[in-house]
Scaffold this motif. Structure first.
Motif, PDB file in Angstrom:
ATOM      1  N   ASP A  21       6.687   8.707  -1.735  1.00  0.00           N
ATOM      2  CA  ASP A  21       8.040   9.862  -2.173  1.00  0.00           C
ATOM      3  C   ASP A  21       7.084  10.931  -2.672  1.00  0.00           C
ATOM      4  N   GLY A  22       5.750  10.967  -2.658  1.00  0.00           N
ATOM      5  CA  GLY A  22       4.998  12.056  -3.262  1.00  0.00           C
ATOM      6  C   GLY A  22       4.835  11.887  -4.594  1.00  0.00           C
ATOM      7  N   LYS A  23       5.258  10.864  -5.090  1.00  0.00           N
ATOM      8  CA  LYS A  23       4.771  10.375  -6.693  1.00  0.00           C
ATOM      9  C   LYS A  23       3.443   9.915  -6.832  1.00  0.00           C
TER      10      LYS A  23
ATOM     11  N   MET B   6       0.784  -1.140  -0.075  1.00  0.00           N
ATOM     12  CA  MET B   6      -0.147   0.064  -0.082  1.00  0.00           C
ATOM     13  C   MET B   6       1.006   1.207   0.184  1.00  0.00           C
ATOM     14  N   GLY B   7       0.795   1.832  -1.139  1.00  0.00           N
ATOM     15  CA  GLY B   7       1.595   3.267  -1.190  1.00  0.00           C
ATOM     16  C   GLY B   7       2.951   3.011  -1.284  1.00  0.00           C
ATOM     17  N   SER B   8       3.280   1.470  -1.987  1.00  0.00           N
ATOM     18  CA  SER B   8       4.795   1.300  -1.888  1.00  0.00           C
ATOM     19  C   SER B   8       5.035   1.054  -3.286  1.00  0.00           C
ATOM     20  N   GLU B   9       5.998   0.993  -3.837  1.00  0.00           N
ATOM     21  CA  GLU B   9       6.495   0.883  -5.223  1.00  0.00           C
ATOM     22  C   GLU B   9       6.310  -0.436  -5.639  1.00  0.00           C
ATOM     23  N   PRO B  10       5.569  -0.792  -6.784  1.00  0.00           N
ATOM     24  CA  PRO B  10       5.388  -2.166  -7.347  1.00  0.00           C
ATOM     25  C   PRO B  10       6.534  -2.571  -7.733  1.00  0.00           C
ATOM     26  N   PRO B  11       7.121  -4.041  -7.969  1.00  0.00           N
ATOM     27  CA  PRO B  11       8.028  -4.555  -8.587  1.00  0.00           C
ATOM     28  C   PRO B  11       8.252  -4.032  -9.860  1.00  0.00           C
ATOM     29  N   GLY B  12       9.791  -4.268 -10.460  1.00  0.00           N
ATOM     30  CA  GLY B  12       9.917  -3.874 -11.671  1.00  0.00           C
ATOM     31  C   GLY B  12      10.266  -2.372 -11.877  1.00  0.00           C
ATOM     32  N   SER B  13      10.446  -1.835 -12.973  1.00  0.00           N
ATOM     33  CA  SER B  13      10.719  -0.662 -13.356  1.00  0.00           C
ATOM     34  C   SER B  13       9.606   0.329 -14.126  1.00  0.00           C
ATOM     35  N   PRO B  14       8.749   0.944 -13.532  1.00  0.00           N
ATOM     36  CA  PRO B  14       7.596   1.514 -14.225  1.00  0.00           C
ATOM     37  C   PRO B  14       8.101   2.871 -14.985  1.00  0.00           C
ATOM     38  N   GLN B  15       7.620   2.925 -16.055  1.00  0.00           N
ATOM     39  CA  GLN B  15       7.962   4.410 -16.619  1.00  0.00           C
ATOM     40  C   GLN B  15       7.634   5.558 -15.830  1.00  0.00           C
ATOM     41  N   VAL B  16       8.441   6.478 -15.744  1.00  0.00           N
ATOM     42  CA  VAL B  16       8.446   7.562 -14.855  1.00  0.00           C
ATOM     43  C   VAL B  16       8.020   8.787 -15.988  1.00  0.00           C
ATOM     44  N   VAL B  17       6.929   9.273 -15.690  1.00  0.00           N
ATOM     45  CA  VAL B  17       6.547  10.538 -16.769  1.00  0.00           C
ATOM     46  C   VAL B  17       6.821  11.881 -16.191  1.00  0.00           C
TER      47      VAL B  17
ATOM     48  N   THR C 153      -2.250   1.991 -15.779  1.00  0.00           N
ATOM     49  CA  THR C 153      -0.895   1.615 -16.497  1.00  0.00           C
ATOM     50  C   THR C 153       0.081   1.381 -15.713  1.00  0.00           C
ATOM     51  N   GLY C 154       0.013   1.568 -14.510  1.00  0.00           N
ATOM     52  CA  GLY C 154       1.316   1.716 -13.545  1.00  0.00           C
ATOM     53  C   GLY C 154       2.480   2.577 -14.024  1.00  0.00           C
ATOM     54  N   GLN C 155       2.020   3.669 -14.844  1.00  0.00           N
ATOM     55  CA  GLN C 155       3.016   4.706 -15.178  1.00  0.00           C
ATOM     56  C   GLN C 155       3.391   5.649 -13.743  1.00  0.00           C
ATOM     57  N   ILE C 156       4.604   6.124 -13.475  1.00  0.00           N
ATOM     58  CA  ILE C 156       4.805   6.925 -12.469  1.00  0.00           C
ATOM     59  C   ILE C 156       4.789   8.481 -12.724  1.00  0.00           C
ATOM     60  N   PHE C 157       4.114   9.224 -12.039  1.00  0.00           N
ATOM     61  CA  PHE C 157       4.312  10.810 -12.434  1.00  0.00           C
ATOM     62  C   PHE C 157       4.884  11.317 -11.246  1.00  0.00           C
ATOM     63  N   ASN C 158       5.825  12.683 -11.459  1.00  0.00           N
ATOM     64  CA  ASN C 158       6.307  13.126 -10.369  1.00  0.00           C
ATOM     65  C   ASN C 158       5.435  14.359  -9.690  1.00  0.00           C
ATOM     66  N   SER C 159       4.588  14.560 -10.408  1.00  0.00           N
ATOM     67  CA  SER C 159       3.619  15.664  -9.712  1.00  0.00           C
ATOM     68  C   SER C 159       2.021  15.546 -10.220  1.00  0.00           C
ATOM     69  N   PRO C 160       1.233  16.257  -9.769  1.00  0.00           N
ATOM     70  CA  PRO C 160      -0.300  16.303  -9.948  1.00  0.00           C
ATOM     71  C   PRO C 160      -0.431  16.833 -11.333  1.00  0.00           C
ATOM     72  N   SER C 161       0.424  17.864 -11.650  1.00  0.00           N
ATOM     73  CA  SER C 161       0.289  18.300 -13.004  1.00  0.00           C
ATOM     74  C   SER C 161       0.775  17.480 -14.184  1.00  0.00           C
ATOM     75  N   ALA C 162       1.873  16.775 -13.817  1.00  0.00           N
ATOM     76  CA  ALA C 162       2.261  15.892 -14.964  1.00  0.00           C
ATOM     77  C   ALA C 162       1.148  14.743 -15.190  1.00  0.00           C
ATOM     78  N   TRP C 163       0.499  14.159 -14.166  1.00  0.00           N
ATOM     79  CA  TRP C 163      -0.688  13.138 -14.237  1.00  0.00           C
ATOM     80  C   TRP C 163      -1.698  13.580 -14.893  1.00  0.00           C
ATOM     81  N   ALA C 164      -2.086  15.138 -14.428  1.00  0.00           N
ATOM     82  CA  ALA C 164      -3.298  15.582 -15.140  1.00  0.00           C
ATOM     83  C   ALA C 164      -2.953  15.975 -16.528  1.00  0.00           C
ATOM     84  N   THR C 165      -2.080  16.666 -16.673  1.00  0.00           N
ATOM     85  CA  THR C 165      -1.623  16.867 -18.176  1.00  0.00           C
ATOM     86  C   THR C 165      -1.641  15.531 -19.287  1.00  0.00           C
TER      87      THR C 165
END
Length: 454
Positions: free
Chosen positions: A80-82, A1-12, A88-100
């Protein structure tokens, strides 16, 4: 819960024009301590990581959402706030990155995401949490720094903004407690009884069912009910203490002449629902307490901590079982009342818990395999003039029981941007407490014991 999933998801990282600046730990500390200077205070300086560090939000699965032009997007808030997009499991650094990113999928011409105004945390816009942070750590700040993002977003969405607000009334409320932020806690949408059909083992027993009125099934309520305010106070207090479901019993009297069921006392079960070994001992103690006070068992209560105070299919079956057991050996009629308390559901009106008395009417004889029909019970609430020593003693025993529990509610944290959990429980209990100032002081002593737990 709230932890990073296994593997290396794409960071946007692309967040368009609205992307927030990433601050180091030292800069976050400076931001909190710069009250009065305002040199570091910009709307981009307050990140999700800052809100996490200061306890205004907590990590969790499915706690973030975007509603845009009729489309819904759900995200997990990581430690970590991401943000991790659930689909899709994609990781976004900020709310704006995800919203955009999400909005461009729907509308490729969209240039920026207005992330803090678009993304909601447990039903509330993130910009409201930013405002709460500023009020707390930068009280002299210009509030326009956090409100200027809102306008173009609401204009652009037009009618869909109204639809989004309606939808978010049903978003699973937030206990700001990482222990319970699980996917299984997502919103359960109540169904109408007429849609259930014949009993089916494949149906989810946690499916919530809307209550019918006695008049809707061509019946009169077969009994009257009066409930003491001290019963409501103790029950509401019990349900507020933990993020887990609780249960208790109701003691009172049944007058066959007047057909009046009077509920005079609540008996909280200081045990875990899954702990069957201690449950029998607790129930035996409650039976003895009932006998000593000359009361009968007349009902039960339980909580739906973060959901609507409506019965599930499992609750309906349990209520029917209780009703049959209380009929007596001579098959005489004695009602058994079920009560559901929903303390932390954000669909409630204000800070008061929703308290729902209900009863179950057996299915028609020609349809014996149907579920019982859950119906709303009209109740008269009787205001007590004082808090009994029994109630106060039970409150203190409950505080002691949950003191070291991992699912104890963190009362210093926020229920919504402007209300702490402590404010929430005080506001809800004030609906039941005697108005005499002396009893308010007694309750303040109980609240101080809760505060000292942390």
């Amino acid at each position: 819960m709230g932890s990073e999933p296994p593997g290396s998801p794409q960071v946007v990282e692309d967040g368009g024009e609205e992307d927030e600046e990433e601050l180091s730990g030292g800069e976050e500390g400076d931001l909190r301590s710069s009250s009065g200077r305002g040199s570091l205070l910009t709307r981009r300086g307050i990140t999700l990581r800052v809100l996490l560090k200061d306890g205004l939000v907590e990590p969790g699965d499915g706690v973030l959402g975007i509603h845009y032009l009729g489309k819904n997007f759900v995200g997990d808030l990581l430690n970590d706030g991401k943000i991790r997009w659930v689909e899709t499991g994609q990781i976004f650094n900020s709310p704006s990155a995800w919203a955009t990113h999400c909005k461009r999928l729907v509308n490729p011409a969209k240039k920026s995401g207005c992330g803090w105004a678009s993304v909601r945390y447990r039903g509330q816009k993130l910009v409201q949490y930013k405002t709460t942070w500023l009020h707390k750590y930068q009280p002299s700040a210009d509030m326009s720094l956090v409100s200027e993002e809102d306008d173009d977003e609401d204009e652009e969405e037009g009618k869909t903004a109204v639809q989004a607000d309606e939808k978010n009334k049903n978003v699973k409320p937030g206990l700001h407690d990482v222990v319970v932020s699980r996917r299984t806690d997502r919103e359960r949408i109540p169904v109408r009884y007429c849609t259930l059909g014949t009993r089916d083992a494949a149906k989810d027993p946690h499916t919530l069912v809307e209550l019918s009125a006695f008049s809707a099934i061509n019946r009169f309520q077969p009994f009257n009910v009066a409930v003491s305010s001290n019963v409501l106070l103790l029950m509401d207090f019990h349900c507020h203490l933990t993020t887990s479901e609780v249960v208790g019993y109701l003691g009172g009297r049944w007058d066959t002449n007047t057909q009046l069921l009077t509920i005079l006392r609540a008996f909280p079960c200081r045990t875990r629902l899954a702990d069957r070994e201690s449950a029998s001992a607790v129930e035996e103690e409650i039976c003895q307490n009932l006998f000593m006070r000359g009361l009968s068992l007349v009902g039960w209560y339980h909580s739906h901590p973060r959901g609507p105070a409506l019965p599930s299919l499992q609750d309906i079956d349990s209520q029917m079982d209780h009703q049959l057991r209380l009929q007596g050996s001579n098959n005489g009629f004695q009602p058994c009342l079920g009560i559901i308390c929903g303390p932390y559901y954000h669909g409630n009106q204000g800070v008061a818990s929703t308290i729902t008395p209900f009863w179950v009417v057996p299915p028609p004889e020609q349809r014996p395999n149907d579920y019982g029909i859950p119906v709303a019970v009209e109740v008269t609430y009787v205001q007590d003039n004082f808090l009994t020593s029994d109630v106060l003693n039970e409150m203190m025993l409950l505080v002691e029981y949950y003191r070291a529990a991992p699912d104890l509610v963190q009362f210093h944290q926020y229920w919504c941007p402007d209300t702490t959990m402590m404010d929430k429980i005080k506001g809800s209990l004030s609906c039941h407490a005697p108005k005499d100032q002396a009893y308010s002081q007694i309750l303040e002593h109980v609240y101080s014991q809760l505060s000292s737990v942390h």
